[in-house]
Write a protein that holds these residues in place. Structure first.
Motif, mmCIF file in Angstrom:
data_model
loop_
_atom_site.group_PDB
_atom_site.id
_atom_site.type_symbol
_atom_site.label_atom_id
_atom_site.label_comp_id
_atom_site.label_asym_id
_atom_site.label_seq_id
_atom_site.Cartn_x
_atom_site.Cartn_y
_atom_site.Cartn_z
ATOM 1 N N GLU A 13 -9.793 -63.136 74.397
ATOM 2 C CA GLU A 13 -9.631 -63.472 75.720
ATOM 3 C C GLU A 13 -10.352 -64.577 76.258
ATOM 4 O OE1 GLU A 13 -10.648 -60.328 78.226
ATOM 5 O OE2 GLU A 13 -12.529 -60.148 77.302
ATOM 6 N N GLN A 14 -9.796 -65.398 76.972
ATOM 7 C CA GLN A 14 -10.549 -66.506 77.735
ATOM 8 C C GLN A 14 -11.438 -65.780 79.064
ATOM 9 O OE1 GLN A 14 -7.965 -69.313 79.858
ATOM 10 N NE2 GLN A 14 -9.809 -70.828 80.054
ATOM 11 N N ILE A 15 -12.615 -65.980 79.075
ATOM 12 C CA ILE A 15 -13.346 -65.565 80.164
ATOM 13 C C ILE A 15 -13.999 -66.793 80.991
ATOM 14 C CG2 ILE A 15 -15.512 -64.177 80.922
ATOM 15 C CD1 ILE A 15 -15.293 -63.052 77.868
ATOM 16 N N GLN A 16 -13.554 -66.798 82.439
ATOM 17 C CA GLN A 16 -14.122 -67.925 83.313
ATOM 18 C C GLN A 16 -15.381 -67.509 83.531
ATOM 19 O OE1 GLN A 16 -12.773 -70.640 84.362
ATOM 20 N NE2 GLN A 16 -10.653 -70.245 83.413
ATOM 21 N N SER A 17 -16.065 -68.771 83.256
ATOM 22 C CA SER A 17 -17.593 -68.694 83.401
ATOM 23 C C SER A 17 -18.079 -68.831 84.754
ATOM 24 C CB SER A 17 -18.064 -70.120 82.800
ATOM 25 O OG SER A 17 -19.608 -70.201 82.832
ATOM 26 N N ASP A 18 -19.305 -68.236 85.370
ATOM 27 C CA ASP A 18 -19.660 -68.210 86.540
ATOM 28 C C ASP A 18 -20.270 -69.771 86.532
ATOM 29 O OD1 ASP A 18 -20.585 -67.609 88.937
ATOM 30 O OD2 ASP A 18 -22.373 -66.491 88.558
ATOM 31 N N THR A 61 -16.825 -72.501 73.061
ATOM 32 C CA THR A 61 -16.596 -72.981 74.305
ATOM 33 C C THR A 61 -15.121 -73.236 74.709
ATOM 34 O OG1 THR A 61 -16.903 -75.042 73.292
ATOM 35 C CG2 THR A 61 -18.734 -74.095 74.024
ATOM 36 N N TRP A 62 -14.719 -73.174 75.965
ATOM 37 C CA TRP A 62 -13.268 -73.502 76.643
ATOM 38 C C TRP A 62 -12.226 -72.451 75.873
ATOM 39 C CZ3 TRP A 62 -14.242 -76.614 80.414
ATOM 40 C CH2 TRP A 62 -15.118 -77.725 80.356
ATOM 41 N N HIS A 63 -10.735 -73.026 76.078
ATOM 42 C CA HIS A 63 -9.967 -72.079 75.954
ATOM 43 C C HIS A 63 -9.328 -72.317 74.547
ATOM 44 C CE1 HIS A 63 -5.704 -70.547 77.277
ATOM 45 N NE2 HIS A 63 -6.351 -69.751 76.401
ATOM 46 N N VAL A 64 -9.805 -71.699 73.529
ATOM 47 C CA VAL A 64 -9.395 -71.912 71.972
ATOM 48 C C VAL A 64 -9.285 -70.608 71.552
ATOM 49 C CG1 VAL A 64 -10.655 -74.201 72.048
ATOM 50 C CG2 VAL A 64 -11.858 -72.180 71.492
ATOM 51 N N GLU A 65 -8.155 -69.914 71.711
ATOM 52 C CA GLU A 65 -7.818 -68.680 71.144
ATOM 53 C C GLU A 65 -7.625 -68.653 69.927
ATOM 54 O OE1 GLU A 65 -5.080 -66.564 73.854
ATOM 55 O OE2 GLU A 65 -7.040 -66.886 75.498
ATOM 56 N N ASN A 66 -6.821 -69.994 69.397
ATOM 57 C CA ASN A 66 -6.393 -69.935 68.003
ATOM 58 C C ASN A 66 -7.664 -70.208 67.189
ATOM 59 O OD1 ASN A 66 -3.742 -69.974 68.666
ATOM 60 N ND2 ASN A 66 -3.581 -72.095 68.783
ATOM 61 N N ALA A 67 -8.440 -70.949 67.581
ATOM 62 C CA ALA A 67 -9.628 -71.161 66.915
ATOM 63 C C ALA A 67 -10.737 -69.939 66.667
ATOM 64 C CB ALA A 67 -10.670 -72.180 67.644
ATOM 65 N N TRP A 77 -14.194 -74.017 86.487
ATOM 66 C CA TRP A 77 -13.553 -73.991 85.343
ATOM 67 C C TRP A 77 -13.950 -74.269 83.964
ATOM 68 C CZ3 TRP A 77 -10.049 -71.773 88.001
ATOM 69 C CH2 TRP A 77 -9.627 -72.231 89.167
ATOM 70 N N PHE A 78 -15.230 -73.835 83.909
ATOM 71 C CA PHE A 78 -15.746 -73.932 82.372
ATOM 72 C C PHE A 78 -15.377 -72.439 81.915
ATOM 73 C CE2 PHE A 78 -19.330 -72.740 79.465
ATOM 74 C CZ PHE A 78 -18.939 -73.548 78.410
ATOM 75 N N SER A 79 -15.101 -72.343 80.649
ATOM 76 C CA SER A 79 -14.669 -70.950 80.125
ATOM 77 C C SER A 79 -15.069 -70.718 78.750
ATOM 78 C CB SER A 79 -13.284 -70.688 80.199
ATOM 79 O OG SER A 79 -12.503 -71.720 79.563
ATOM 80 N N MET A 80 -15.198 -69.452 78.381
ATOM 81 C CA MET A 80 -15.762 -69.107 77.058
ATOM 82 C C MET A 80 -14.377 -68.199 76.600
ATOM 83 S SD MET A 80 -18.740 -66.677 76.114
ATOM 84 C CE MET A 80 -18.569 -65.266 77.018
ATOM 85 N N THR A 81 -14.096 -68.253 75.404
ATOM 86 C CA THR A 81 -13.068 -67.684 74.610
ATOM 87 C C THR A 81 -13.989 -66.552 73.824
ATOM 88 O OG1 THR A 81 -11.408 -69.201 74.603
ATOM 89 C CG2 THR A 81 -11.088 -67.531 73.055
ATOM 90 N N LYS A 82 -13.526 -65.309 73.764
ATOM 91 C CA LYS A 82 -14.539 -64.410 73.147
ATOM 92 C C LYS A 82 -13.627 -63.349 72.422
ATOM 93 C CE LYS A 82 -17.714 -60.600 74.321
ATOM 94 N NZ LYS A 82 -18.741 -60.010 75.359
ATOM 95 N N PHE A 83 -13.833 -63.032 71.357
ATOM 96 C CA PHE A 83 -13.050 -62.263 70.240
ATOM 97 C C PHE A 83 -13.769 -61.312 69.835
ATOM 98 C CE2 PHE A 83 -8.975 -62.626 67.277
ATOM 99 C CZ PHE A 83 -8.758 -61.022 67.422
ATOM 100 N N GLN A 84 -13.691 -60.059 70.073
ATOM 101 C CA GLN A 84 -14.429 -58.780 69.983
ATOM 102 C C GLN A 84 -13.512 -57.365 69.878
ATOM 103 O OE1 GLN A 84 -17.692 -58.105 72.420
ATOM 104 N NE2 GLN A 84 -18.933 -56.863 70.947
ATOM 105 N N ASP A 85 -13.663 -56.686 69.029
ATOM 106 C CA ASP A 85 -12.957 -55.221 69.126
ATOM 107 C C ASP A 85 -11.688 -55.291 69.487
ATOM 108 O OD1 ASP A 85 -12.941 -52.472 69.033
ATOM 109 O OD2 ASP A 85 -13.871 -52.055 71.048
ATOM 110 N N GLY A 86 -11.044 -56.331 68.597
ATOM 111 C CA GLY A 86 -9.479 -56.613 68.898
ATOM 112 C C GLY A 86 -8.882 -57.298 70.081
ATOM 113 N N ILE A 87 -9.903 -57.788 70.828
ATOM 114 C CA ILE A 87 -9.466 -58.542 72.203
ATOM 115 C C ILE A 87 -9.841 -60.237 72.130
ATOM 116 C CG2 ILE A 87 -9.611 -58.672 74.379
ATOM 117 C CD1 ILE A 87 -10.070 -55.489 74.524
#
Ligand code: SD4
Length: 291
Positions: A282-287, A10-16, A270-280
């Protein structure tokens, strides 16, 4: 076929998510990945709705809620935990080293200390200052997206295709003393079924608990809905209630299914998901519902 491993949060947590992916890439399992990912935000004092630096309750106490769930349906949780930064790790120890699922308050803290966790003051200067400013008016209302990029729910699928999840928070800022939210409640803040998928929630926990949100999302996926459709229907259960005052609060869900498809949906923008897959990573804005 989805590329594994993968992690969402959940949210913008690329370090996590980066930390979790590091564990997964090294061949670690999803359970250790979500624990270590969540620990990054718990230790981050700037994140004011989780772990150290979390905003306190009305009386100035920082109290933490967390839970974790593994591929076998085992789970552990702590509620109203004081003075221990890594609530998610204490929850994992409850799962692995006690006959119970949930420990609360002083019992949870004593258990943590017995397992070698060091007590420390979680109220930082910045959070204390924010609380003192809040006290001037003492107006309690949930603030949409205040948690912004820290309360963290995380789901991972490891190289074996096994799913685990975790959720950790200091809960709503300036909550009543003793208040517990959805985040440590299995089925509400988090649910994982390794056959089907997983879901985690964020936002106004009371509304998530009332609709058993994460369990609902997983059950909807079991019935054939995609993660995206399941998250949308679970938000629908909240906003379509008679007299729902959803305009005043936020709830967001993220979900993943066994195939590695993901989804996220919230009431407000302004809810977002951070997703890490296949080397990427990224933060994805939620619908969202309220357009
Ligand atoms: C709670 N759901 O305690 C949590 C709060 C939250 O981001 O998600 N904050 O209700």
């Amino acid at each position: 076929k989805a590329k594994l491993p993968l992690v969402i949060a959940t949210w913008h947590v690329e370090n996590a998510t980066a930390k979790a992916m590091e564990v997964l890439e090294a061949g670690g399992n999803a359970l250790d990945a979500v624990e270590q990912g969540c620990m990054i935000e718990e230790a981050n004092e700037k994140g004011q709705s989780v772990g150290k630096g979390g905003l306190p309750d009305r009386d100035g106490h920082v109290t933490l809620d967390a839970c974790i769930m593994d591929k076998n349906g085992n789970c552990g949780a702590v509620v109203y935990l004081k003075d221990i930064t890594h609530a998610v790790s204490v929850a994992k120890k409850v799962m692995e080293e006690t006959p119970h699922v949930m420990l609360a308050g002083s019992g949870a803290k004593e258990f943590a200390i017995s397992k070698g966790f060091e007590p420390e003051d979680l109220l930082t200067e910045a959070s204390k200052k924010a609380w003192e400013e809040w006290k001037i008016k003492s107006e309690y209302k949930p603030i949409i997206n205040i948690e912004n990029h820290d309360t963290i729910g995380m789901l991972a699928i490891d190289k074996n295709g096994d799913i685990s999840g975790a959720c950790t928070t200091s809960g709503l800022a300036y909550k009543m003393a003793g208040r517990v939210g959805d985040s440590p409640i299995i089925g509400s803040g988090l649910f994982v079924d390794n056959e089907i998928g997983g879901c985690v929630a964020t936002g106004l926990g009371e509304e998530v608990v009332k609709t058993v949100g994460s369990f609902l999302v997983v059950e909807l996926m079991r019935q054939g809905k995609s993660p995206q459709e399941a998250c949308e229907e679970a938000i629908g259960r909240i906003v379509n209630k008679p007299n729902s005052n959803y305009k005043d609060f936020q709830v967001g869900y993220i979900a993943v299914n066994k195939k590695g498809e993901t989804g996220s949906y919230s009431i407000h923008q302004w809810f977002s998901m951070t997703k890490f897959q296949d080397g990427i990573n990224e933060q994805i804005q939620s619908d969202y519902y309220n357009k």
